[in-house]
Motif scaffolding. Structure first.
Motif, PDB file in Angstrom:
ATOM      1  N   SER A 183       0.743  -1.271   0.199  1.00  0.00           N
ATOM      2  CA  SER A 183       0.039  -0.061   0.002  1.00  0.00           C
ATOM      3  C   SER A 183       0.996   1.308   0.011  1.00  0.00           C
ATOM      4  O   SER A 183       0.488   2.569  -0.388  1.00  0.00           O
ATOM      5  CB  SER A 183      -0.944  -0.103   1.086  1.00  0.00           C
ATOM      6  OG  SER A 183      -0.298  -0.134   2.332  1.00  0.00           O
ATOM      7  N   ALA A 184       2.147   1.357   0.333  1.00  0.00           N
ATOM      8  CA  ALA A 184       2.946   2.389   0.514  1.00  0.00           C
ATOM      9  C   ALA A 184       3.609   2.724  -1.105  1.00  0.00           C
ATOM     10  O   ALA A 184       4.039   3.614  -1.026  1.00  0.00           O
ATOM     11  CB  ALA A 184       4.131   2.051   1.511  1.00  0.00           C
ATOM     12  N   ILE A 185       3.526   1.777  -1.829  1.00  0.00           N
ATOM     13  CA  ILE A 185       4.040   1.799  -3.355  1.00  0.00           C
ATOM     14  C   ILE A 185       3.230   2.795  -3.994  1.00  0.00           C
ATOM     15  O   ILE A 185       2.055   2.519  -4.271  1.00  0.00           O
ATOM     16  CB  ILE A 185       4.346   0.775  -3.854  1.00  0.00           C
ATOM     17  CG1 ILE A 185       5.452  -0.363  -3.279  1.00  0.00           C
ATOM     18  CG2 ILE A 185       5.108   0.935  -5.322  1.00  0.00           C
ATOM     19  CD1 ILE A 185       5.458  -1.763  -3.566  1.00  0.00           C
TER      20      ILE A 185
ATOM     21  N   THR B  81       8.310   5.218  -3.122  1.00  0.00           N
ATOM     22  CA  THR B  81       7.341   5.392  -1.978  1.00  0.00           C
ATOM     23  C   THR B  81       7.275   6.987  -1.333  1.00  0.00           C
ATOM     24  O   THR B  81       8.299   7.668  -1.860  1.00  0.00           O
ATOM     25  CB  THR B  81       7.376   4.743  -0.869  1.00  0.00           C
ATOM     26  OG1 THR B  81       8.698   4.887  -0.047  1.00  0.00           O
ATOM     27  CG2 THR B  81       7.725   3.119  -1.303  1.00  0.00           C
ATOM     28  N   TRP B  82       6.460   7.482  -0.504  1.00  0.00           N
ATOM     29  CA  TRP B  82       6.736   8.680   0.024  1.00  0.00           C
ATOM     30  C   TRP B  82       8.009   8.811   0.719  1.00  0.00           C
ATOM     31  O   TRP B  82       8.600   9.928   1.090  1.00  0.00           O
ATOM     32  CB  TRP B  82       5.346   8.803   1.022  1.00  0.00           C
ATOM     33  CG  TRP B  82       5.322   8.225   2.087  1.00  0.00           C
ATOM     34  CD1 TRP B  82       4.696   6.794   2.207  1.00  0.00           C
ATOM     35  CD2 TRP B  82       5.883   8.235   3.319  1.00  0.00           C
ATOM     36  NE1 TRP B  82       4.872   6.266   3.364  1.00  0.00           N
ATOM     37  CE2 TRP B  82       5.577   7.008   4.290  1.00  0.00           C
ATOM     38  CE3 TRP B  82       6.776   9.097   3.984  1.00  0.00           C
ATOM     39  CZ2 TRP B  82       6.192   6.934   5.379  1.00  0.00           C
ATOM     40  CZ3 TRP B  82       7.092   9.054   5.369  1.00  0.00           C
ATOM     41  CH2 TRP B  82       6.891   7.872   6.059  1.00  0.00           C
ATOM     42  N   ALA B  83       8.516   7.874   1.219  1.00  0.00           N
ATOM     43  CA  ALA B  83       9.691   7.732   2.149  1.00  0.00           C
ATOM     44  C   ALA B  83      11.016   7.756   1.206  1.00  0.00           C
ATOM     45  O   ALA B  83      11.897   7.842   1.846  1.00  0.00           O
ATOM     46  CB  ALA B  83       9.911   6.460   3.018  1.00  0.00           C
TER      47      ALA B  83
ATOM     48  N   MET C 141      -4.530  -4.314  -5.127  1.00  0.00           N
ATOM     49  CA  MET C 141      -5.573  -4.785  -4.338  1.00  0.00           C
ATOM     50  C   MET C 141      -5.371  -4.158  -2.977  1.00  0.00           C
ATOM     51  O   MET C 141      -6.385  -4.257  -2.439  1.00  0.00           O
ATOM     52  CB  MET C 141      -5.087  -6.300  -3.977  1.00  0.00           C
ATOM     53  CG  MET C 141      -5.623  -7.307  -5.213  1.00  0.00           C
ATOM     54  SD  MET C 141      -5.708  -8.797  -4.769  1.00  0.00           S
ATOM     55  CE  MET C 141      -4.009  -9.259  -4.892  1.00  0.00           C
ATOM     56  N   SER C 142      -3.994  -3.732  -2.758  1.00  0.00           N
ATOM     57  CA  SER C 142      -4.038  -2.967  -1.440  1.00  0.00           C
ATOM     58  C   SER C 142      -4.549  -1.564  -1.412  1.00  0.00           C
ATOM     59  O   SER C 142      -4.697  -0.862  -0.187  1.00  0.00           O
ATOM     60  CB  SER C 142      -2.575  -2.928  -1.116  1.00  0.00           C
ATOM     61  OG  SER C 142      -1.758  -1.978  -1.844  1.00  0.00           O
TER      62      SER C 142
END
Length: 86
Positions: A33-35, A56-58, A84-85
């Motif tokens: 979900s972070a991608i 990612t945001w990071a 899906m996430s």
């Protein structure tokens, strides 16, 4: 085993050994979900390894894959898990 990547049903786990002898090790646990964005590059004429890049945001993660890995299967796996996430 120096560097490795594991795709699970919920996240991606990346082990990155650094330095000449690999005593310093970073481990990333990245939920799908972070991608935000990814790219997949297959083996070329002068490039012997395929690779996947994730944003990612990071930050940014680059995963080098061997020449025998089917990068399109990895691409489909990531797209299915990310979609899906979200």
């Amino acid at each position: 085993m120096r560097d490795s990547t594991v795709f699970t049903s919920k996240r991606l786990i990346v082990r990155d050994a650094q330095g000449l002898i690999g005593w310093k090790v970073e481990i990333y646990s990245l939920p799908y979900s972070a991608i935000n964005m990814w790219s997949a590059e297959n083996v070329g004429t002068f490039d012997i390894d395929s690779e996947v890049e994730l944003w990612t945001w990071a930050g940014h993660i680059e995963i080098k894959l061997g020449s025998q890995v089917d990068v399109r299967k990895i691409d489909r796996l990531i797209s299915a898990c990310v979609l899906m996430s979200h």
